[in-house]
Design an enzyme around this catalytic site. Structure first.
Site, PDB file in Angstrom:
ATOM      1  N   GLU A 176       0.826  -1.217   0.000  1.00 16.03           N
ATOM      2  CA  GLU A 176       0.000   0.000   0.000  1.00 16.03           C
ATOM      3  C   GLU A 176       0.860   1.268   0.000  1.00 16.03           C
ATOM      4  OE1 GLU A 176      -3.597   2.244   2.454  1.00 16.03           O
ATOM      5  OE2 GLU A 176      -2.637   0.507   3.353  1.00 16.03           O
ATOM      6  N   LYS A 213      -2.742  -1.847  -2.903  1.00 13.07           N
ATOM      7  CA  LYS A 213      -3.764  -0.936  -2.383  1.00 13.07           C
ATOM      8  C   LYS A 213      -3.296   0.482  -2.680  1.00 13.07           C
ATOM      9  CE  LYS A 213      -6.544   0.217   1.677  1.00 13.07           C
ATOM     10  NZ  LYS A 213      -7.079  -0.242   2.968  1.00 13.07           N
TER      11      LYS A 213
END
Length: 295
Positions: A176, A213
């Site tokens: 992420e 992400k």
């Protein structure tokens, strides 16, 4: 590696619920839910209250595998139980929802326009516990504030180094590298970020699988080519500070990109709600995020 869970994550329709507020963000999450700091006087009381909130969400009939593919948990949560079962087991066995674990310890100070991950002491021990608790994958968040090529490269290199270690332990890492939605050069940051991600993906061994992400991109469908990369099981998006309505509207314009929302998921839920009110609110939230995720 659980093949049923992998297939669900790769091909299922739905989104990932982020229920992973940690020590630093828990007071804010409780406040949003209507629980003031005066109601707890220790970390243990605070984490017990937030587990009650998460339990209420997870046990709600609205929290259904028809809409939700997976849920990201905080370290404290995997050692707690719901109806006598460890949380990850309850999610998969009772709900059919794939459990993930947030493994990072927060962000380092800003440097070169980014915040890399703080060191993660005894990551290997935490990953072993995750495997024992039947967790499928992990998540770790870095933040990009400026389109600084050197900073962005550091973020991506660190994420992939840790991602390889996580994969070697039998878990699927969610990488992420969040781009701050308020960044003045967000579009340029995303361009540099995607190039760095492709560099790292091209260097992975053929058997390695990761998830990504990302912030909802400035340019619609910007991450479509990453979704087609063989190492990438799924690309999911954080709400990043947008309210639910705006996050959904932006997400819906990005085909194949699915939500992994935290604040936007729990928006409007309250400790004061009756179960009927709570379930009704959560149903509306989940169904709207689901609709934005299946475009």
């Amino acid at each position: 590696m659980n093949n049923k869970q992998m297939e669900r994550i790769r091909t299922g329709q739905g989104f990932i619920a982020a229920l992973d507020q940690s020590g630093g963000s828990t007071p804010k999450a409780l406040q949003q839910y209507g629980i003031k700091p005066s109601r707890y006087s220790s970390d243990e009381e605070m984490f017990s209250l937030v587990h009650e909130m998460r339990t209420r969400i997870i046990k709600s009939p609205a929290f259904d595998a028809k809409y939700i593919l997976g849920a990201i948990l905080f370290e404290n949560t995997i050692d707690r139980k719901i109806d006598g079962m460890f949380t990850a087991d309850y999610l998969w066995e009772k709900k059919g929802i794939v459990p993930f674990l947030k493994v990072d310890k927060g962000l380092a100070e800003s440097d070169s326009g980014v915040q890399v991950l703080k060191p993660i002491p005894d990551l290997e021990g935490l990953l072993r516990r995750a495997v024992e608790r039947n967790v499928f994958g992990t998540k770790m968040r870095s933040v990009i504030h400026e389109a600084n090529p050197e900073g962005i490269r550091k973020v991506v290199e660190q994420q992939f180094e840790l991602g390889k270690q996580i994969w070697s332990m039998g878990l699927v890492p969610i990488i992420e590298p969040e781009v701050d939605i308020n960044s003045l050069d967000k579009r340029e940051s995303e361009r540099i970020l995607k190039d760095e991600i492709f560099k790292q993906l091209s260097a992975l061994a053929p058997d390695v699988t990761i998830m990504l992400k990302v912030s909802i991109p400035t340019e619609d469908d910007f991450y479509r080519d990453l979704m087609a990369e063989p190492h990438v099981a799924r690309v999911v998006a954080l709400s990043g500070g947008y309210n639910r309505e705006e996050a959904n509207e932006r997400l819906a314009r990005n085909h194949g990109l699915i939500a992994s929302f935290s604040r936007a998921l729990a928006e409007d839920l309250s400790d004061q709600h009756s179960d009927e009110q709570f379930n009704e609110m959560l149903t509306r939230s989940i169904q709207s995020i689901y609709a934005a995720s299946i475009t």
